[in-house]
Motif scaffolding. Structure first.
Motif, mmCIF file in Angstrom:
data_model
loop_
_atom_site.group_PDB
_atom_site.id
_atom_site.type_symbol
_atom_site.label_atom_id
_atom_site.label_comp_id
_atom_site.label_asym_id
_atom_site.label_seq_id
_atom_site.Cartn_x
_atom_site.Cartn_y
_atom_site.Cartn_z
ATOM 1 N N THR B 172 28.176 15.378 -24.604
ATOM 2 C CA THR B 172 29.375 16.194 -24.867
ATOM 3 C C THR B 172 30.553 15.384 -25.397
ATOM 4 O OG1 THR B 172 30.042 15.866 -22.576
ATOM 5 C CG2 THR B 172 28.785 17.859 -23.055
ATOM 6 N N THR B 173 30.504 14.067 -25.243
ATOM 7 C CA THR B 173 31.685 13.257 -25.561
ATOM 8 C C THR B 173 31.368 12.219 -26.629
ATOM 9 O OG1 THR B 173 32.204 13.410 -23.210
ATOM 10 C CG2 THR B 173 33.524 11.864 -24.504
ATOM 11 N N PRO B 174 32.021 12.288 -27.790
ATOM 12 C CA PRO B 174 31.782 11.257 -28.787
ATOM 13 C C PRO B 174 32.478 9.965 -28.353
ATOM 14 C CG PRO B 174 33.112 13.089 -29.671
ATOM 15 C CD PRO B 174 33.089 13.224 -28.186
ATOM 16 N N ALA B 175 31.678 8.993 -27.912
ATOM 17 C CA ALA B 175 32.253 7.745 -27.392
ATOM 18 C C ALA B 175 32.070 6.618 -28.402
ATOM 19 C CB ALA B 175 31.590 7.379 -26.075
ATOM 20 N N LYS B 176 32.993 5.676 -28.388
ATOM 21 C CA LYS B 176 32.931 4.513 -29.273
ATOM 22 C C LYS B 176 32.213 3.354 -28.602
ATOM 23 C CE LYS B 176 35.321 3.243 -32.574
ATOM 24 N NZ LYS B 176 36.416 2.400 -33.020
ATOM 25 N N LEU B 177 32.456 3.204 -27.304
ATOM 26 C CA LEU B 177 32.160 1.938 -26.637
ATOM 27 C C LEU B 177 31.800 2.188 -25.187
ATOM 28 C CD1 LEU B 177 32.600 -1.009 -27.636
ATOM 29 C CD2 LEU B 177 34.855 -0.925 -26.606
ATOM 30 N N LEU B 178 30.806 1.417 -24.712
ATOM 31 C CA LEU B 178 30.491 1.431 -23.287
ATOM 32 C C LEU B 178 30.669 0.016 -22.775
ATOM 33 C CD1 LEU B 178 27.425 3.100 -21.566
ATOM 34 C CD2 LEU B 178 28.044 0.748 -21.037
ATOM 35 N N TYR B 179 31.424 -0.143 -21.696
ATOM 36 C CA TYR B 179 31.638 -1.462 -21.101
ATOM 37 C C TYR B 179 30.956 -1.503 -19.745
ATOM 38 C CZ TYR B 179 33.830 -5.235 -18.513
ATOM 39 O OH TYR B 179 34.035 -6.357 -17.747
ATOM 40 N N ALA B 180 30.152 -2.555 -19.512
ATOM 41 C CA ALA B 180 29.459 -2.649 -18.222
ATOM 42 C C ALA B 180 29.266 -4.096 -17.797
ATOM 43 C CB ALA B 180 28.109 -1.955 -18.302
ATOM 44 N N VAL B 181 29.230 -4.307 -16.491
ATOM 45 C CA VAL B 181 28.893 -5.604 -15.892
ATOM 46 C C VAL B 181 27.580 -5.378 -15.132
ATOM 47 C CG1 VAL B 181 29.689 -7.489 -14.396
ATOM 48 C CG2 VAL B 181 31.366 -6.052 -15.585
ATOM 49 N N PRO B 182 26.422 -5.613 -15.794
ATOM 50 C CA PRO B 182 25.152 -5.204 -15.171
ATOM 51 C C PRO B 182 24.713 -6.090 -14.014
ATOM 52 C CG PRO B 182 24.956 -5.417 -17.574
ATOM 53 C CD PRO B 182 26.235 -6.064 -17.164
ATOM 54 N N ASN B 183 25.123 -7.346 -13.975
ATOM 55 C CA ASN B 183 24.689 -8.250 -12.905
ATOM 56 C C ASN B 183 25.796 -8.499 -11.885
ATOM 57 O OD1 ASN B 183 22.032 -8.838 -13.878
ATOM 58 N ND2 ASN B 183 22.948 -10.184 -15.441
ATOM 59 N N PHE B 184 25.530 -8.123 -10.615
ATOM 60 C CA PHE B 184 26.432 -8.477 -9.500
ATOM 61 C C PHE B 184 27.868 -8.132 -9.889
ATOM 62 C CE2 PHE B 184 23.507 -12.172 -10.442
ATOM 63 C CZ PHE B 184 22.389 -11.541 -9.921
ATOM 64 N N GLN B 185 28.025 -6.863 -10.204
ATOM 65 C CA GLN B 185 29.268 -6.387 -10.800
ATOM 66 C C GLN B 185 30.508 -6.790 -10.010
ATOM 67 O OE1 GLN B 185 30.857 -2.739 -10.104
ATOM 68 N NE2 GLN B 185 31.443 -2.194 -12.182
ATOM 69 N N ASN B 186 31.545 -7.075 -10.720
ATOM 70 C CA ASN B 186 32.885 -7.149 -10.163
ATOM 71 C C ASN B 186 33.478 -5.772 -10.361
ATOM 72 O OD1 ASN B 186 35.530 -7.638 -9.513
ATOM 73 N ND2 ASN B 186 35.829 -9.336 -10.941
ATOM 74 N N PRO B 187 33.769 -5.010 -9.327
ATOM 75 C CA PRO B 187 34.008 -5.410 -7.937
ATOM 76 C C PRO B 187 32.863 -5.132 -6.953
ATOM 77 C CG PRO B 187 34.907 -3.229 -8.279
ATOM 78 C CD PRO B 187 34.244 -3.637 -9.572
ATOM 79 N N THR B 188 31.802 -4.448 -7.324
ATOM 80 C CA THR B 188 30.901 -3.931 -6.273
ATOM 81 C C THR B 188 29.800 -4.892 -5.862
ATOM 82 O OG1 THR B 188 29.390 -2.931 -7.869
ATOM 83 C CG2 THR B 188 31.212 -1.549 -7.096
ATOM 84 N N GLY B 189 29.462 -5.873 -6.705
ATOM 85 C CA GLY B 189 28.321 -6.732 -6.425
ATOM 86 C C GLY B 189 26.992 -6.087 -6.777
ATOM 87 N N ARG B 190 27.020 -4.858 -7.296
ATOM 88 C CA ARG B 190 25.790 -4.135 -7.614
ATOM 89 C C ARG B 190 25.159 -4.620 -8.912
ATOM 90 N NH1 ARG B 190 28.666 1.557 -6.821
ATOM 91 N NH2 ARG B 190 28.243 1.944 -4.620
ATOM 92 N N THR B 191 23.847 -4.417 -9.023
ATOM 93 C CA THR B 191 23.098 -4.799 -10.214
ATOM 94 C C THR B 191 22.398 -3.577 -10.796
ATOM 95 O OG1 THR B 191 22.823 -7.049 -9.442
ATOM 96 C CG2 THR B 191 21.202 -6.258 -11.032
ATOM 97 N N LEU B 192 22.504 -3.440 -12.108
ATOM 98 C CA LEU B 192 21.860 -2.321 -12.809
ATOM 99 C C LEU B 192 20.360 -2.595 -12.863
ATOM 100 C CD1 LEU B 192 22.602 0.286 -14.474
ATOM 101 C CD2 LEU B 192 22.627 -1.184 -16.494
ATOM 102 N N SER B 193 19.559 -1.621 -12.438
ATOM 103 C CA SER B 193 18.110 -1.838 -12.369
ATOM 104 C C SER B 193 17.516 -1.972 -13.769
ATOM 105 C CB SER B 193 17.456 -0.670 -11.637
ATOM 106 O OG SER B 193 17.493 0.480 -12.461
ATOM 107 N N ALA B 194 16.358 -2.661 -13.834
ATOM 108 C CA ALA B 194 15.707 -2.939 -15.121
ATOM 109 C C ALA B 194 15.407 -1.647 -15.874
ATOM 110 C CB ALA B 194 14.425 -3.729 -14.882
ATOM 111 N N GLU B 195 14.921 -0.664 -15.152
ATOM 112 C CA GLU B 195 14.574 0.619 -15.752
ATOM 113 C C GLU B 195 15.793 1.299 -16.365
ATOM 114 O OE1 GLU B 195 12.654 4.586 -13.714
ATOM 115 O OE2 GLU B 195 12.663 2.669 -12.640
ATOM 116 N N ARG B 196 16.895 1.300 -15.608
ATOM 117 C CA ARG B 196 18.129 1.917 -16.109
ATOM 118 C C ARG B 196 18.666 1.154 -17.331
ATOM 119 N NH1 ARG B 196 21.852 3.885 -10.977
ATOM 120 N NH2 ARG B 196 20.176 4.842 -9.772
#
Lengths: 411, 411
Positions: B172-196
């Protein structure tokens, strides 16, 4: 996994249109004309007066080595840790003392270039009028350009900016900002006279125009007498460091070494406080160790180094001027800098210095054509010569070759 | 002349209205909430889990000293001279080799923060939609903010970005850019799974959305298995380094030392070529000596250092998690990072972590409230803890004090 191997069916894939995805801002950026020229002129046989490089043989290499060791001894791991956005406190203190202002009015930046970029960022809205010298420092145009300024060129002569012309501009044009290099300007080597400085500060003050004074070369005067900076005159005018409409940028790049990228901005508190926010987003802080290295060099090495560089550049300038007088044909004008690294040549009007560069390169000599230094074009018959990074023998041979090139172009 | 003495009649002078002279862009900048909090928490008695500082006792201080000497010996004055905007060639070469891409696709920057700033500058036009994790790295928001993005928050869970939610947004939203910290994110420490990760790269590729992958912590995995980077998956997807829609940022700040400010961007040629222009205007180049120092450390010191930091942070994370399990009341959720420097606490919904900070400080413990990490607000009951720069004793005492604070807030 070899990432260079395609793993998906080609039909699904649509290559991104990177150009279409660029910001409006990015569309305003261009490859630097000088940068492209410098690439050509870096061939080993070429005598290049093109670059604006300080003389590396004068760098205090051993002193930097000792200062690094001293900083690591003094501060330990803190020399390599994150540090405050404002800058290393003893360095800000020293700069503030020298200028007679509080350290709180000093922001450390990663090269003067960053000072110009951040000032452009916090001050220039799209369409804002920015007054620049004609010609002006190309790097400032590059910093400001992405922010969408509308430039107005201030005519200049051998005394710097023409103040009558400036007054006429200010009367008709609501300007936000005036950018100037009052000492030994890049590219012309010209210096704004003391009298004109006072009038510039008063006029801009009256018209509510902020001034960015870019002063990388001020310490490198080899002849004549120093005039007060616009910043000092702005302080006098305002009577209050936080009401000074002049913002001052300077650097240790030309007095110590450029490769550490240590520079600073002096400004009123409301400007400094926005600069801090802008710098946080831009690079968090200037490298910690580099600021500490420079701080170690301030008391003994810096004054000695300034004397050394002054003397060398004075000799090189005099030598280049002497050869120009001998070798260049009549009808060629040139500036007589009292300091800094550059002089400016005006050829007879029919000669295009950009076209002439090809001929010069066949004679193994290079310079920068003057046109890119004009925000709105012009100066096709001008060129910039740098004497800071050339040996006497290179100056002699190079100026001779350039004289021949000009004579040939005149035929 | 004493510049502090007013020299003009007070009546003539009108103080500049600096606030009115700021750019629209500057009006979008704010003082960092974290920065202000960190100032309070720097009192000596406070156990601070607030800062995101690497452990200074692990810094390779003597190795940096030796590398500095080696670089000065190897390059002489060139180590202190201006250098190319792209970066020190051997450093770009090494980074390129490691990623399996040409050095031409690597741009050296002055800290990852500069990478984010320059990418924002060349990509974000006012009003462009930028997709960010909720929560996301605050420094990225600070870099992008002046360029006028319109943020859309991507919901996240323990596996990182919710990809179904992302797909719904992209539809629904025409976006230009996606920003992500996939490994041990700041601030959460979470990691984006390989599949995702695979699905994210395909979805953004299909929808023509550029991805900025910010990966300062990727090397600091202390448990679990590494997933391929979005950049690697982007290469696979595109089959061509210059058609990869993923842009990768990383840094030596967390593996070696932060105070040298050496980091890099990997991207397709059209992005790199604009980055070079932007960086020229921003600071000309990253300090020459600093790039050479890091280059000297790549082969032997960097791998050793990564092991050392991994081990230490792994121990500290485990220790902190152990104490959290003991000391925190039921109803408090927390992440279990597999690497990096941070973990993320979700308090029972009625507790406001910003208000609770005052109570925590009276117990001499500090954290960063989670709310500033949300581009569009939210997360009032969350907070970030950093374990990277705390001793076992500080972790024990600090978590105990924080547990008491939370219990008190629950009453």
């Amino acid at each position: 996994m070899n990432p260079m191997t395609p793993a998906r069916p080609a039909a699904q894939f649509k290559a991104p249109d990177f150009t279409a995805l660029l910001s409006d801002r990015a569309r305003r950026m261009n490859a630097s004309a000088i940068r492209e020229i410098l690439k050509i002129t870096q061939q080993p046989d070429i005598i290049s007066f093109a670059g604006g490089l300080p003389a590396p043989e004068l760098f205090p290499l051993e002193e930097v080595r000792q200062a690094t060791n001293a900083a690591l001894d003094r501060y330990g791991p803190a020399a390599l840790q994150y540090s405050t956005t404002e800058g290393h406190p003893p360095l800000r203190e020293w700069i503030g003392n020298r200028a007679g202002i509080p350290a709180a009015n000093v922001q450390i930046v990663t090269g003067s270039q960053q000072g110009l970029d951040l000032l452009g960022k916090i001050l220039i809205s799209e369409g804002d009028t920015v007054l620049v010298e004609a010609p002006t420092y190309l790097g400032a145009l590059q910093s400001f350009q992405p922010y969408g300024p509308s430039y107005v060129q201030m005519p200049t002569d051998d005394g710097g900016i023409d103040l009558d012309a400036l007054e006429a501009i200010l009367r008709t044009t609501p300007a936000k900002l005036l950018y100037a290099v009052p000492n030994f300007q890049n590219p012309t080597g010209r210096t704004l006279s003391a009298e004109r400085r006072r009038r510039l500060v008063e006029l801009t003050g009256q018209y509510g125009v902020l001034v960015i004074e870019d002063d990388p070369y001020g310490q490198l005067r080899f002849t004549g007498e120093a005039a007060p900076s616009l910043y000092e005159l702005g302080l006098e005018y305002a009577g209050d460091v936080n009401a000074n409409h002049v913002i001052y940028c300077s650097s240790f790049s030309k007095t110590l070494v450029p490769g550490l990228r240590d520079a600073w901005v002096q400004a009123a508190a409301p400007i400094i406080s926005k600069l801090i926010q802008a710098k946080q987003g831009a690079d968090l802080h200037t490298p910690t160790l580099n600021q500490m290295i420079v701080t170690e060099l301030l008391d003994e090495v810096l004054p000695r180094q300034i004397e050394r560089v002054r003397k060398a550049y004075g000799e090189r300038a005099a030598l280049m001027l002497g050869h120009i007088e001998e070798e260049f044909p009549g009808g060629v004008d040139f500036t007589r800098p009292e300091g800094g690294m550059f002089l400016w040549i005006t050829l007879p009007g029919q000669i295009d210095s950009t076209k002439m560069l090809v001929r010069a390169l066949t004679r193994n000599v290079a310079y920068v054509p003057g046109n890119p230094f004009f925000a709105l074009g012009g100066g096709e018959n001008t060129l910039r010569l740098s004497y800071s990074n050339a040996t006497p023998e290179q100056i002699e041979r190079g100026i001779k070759a350039l004289g021949e090139t000009i004579r040939e172009a005149l035929d």
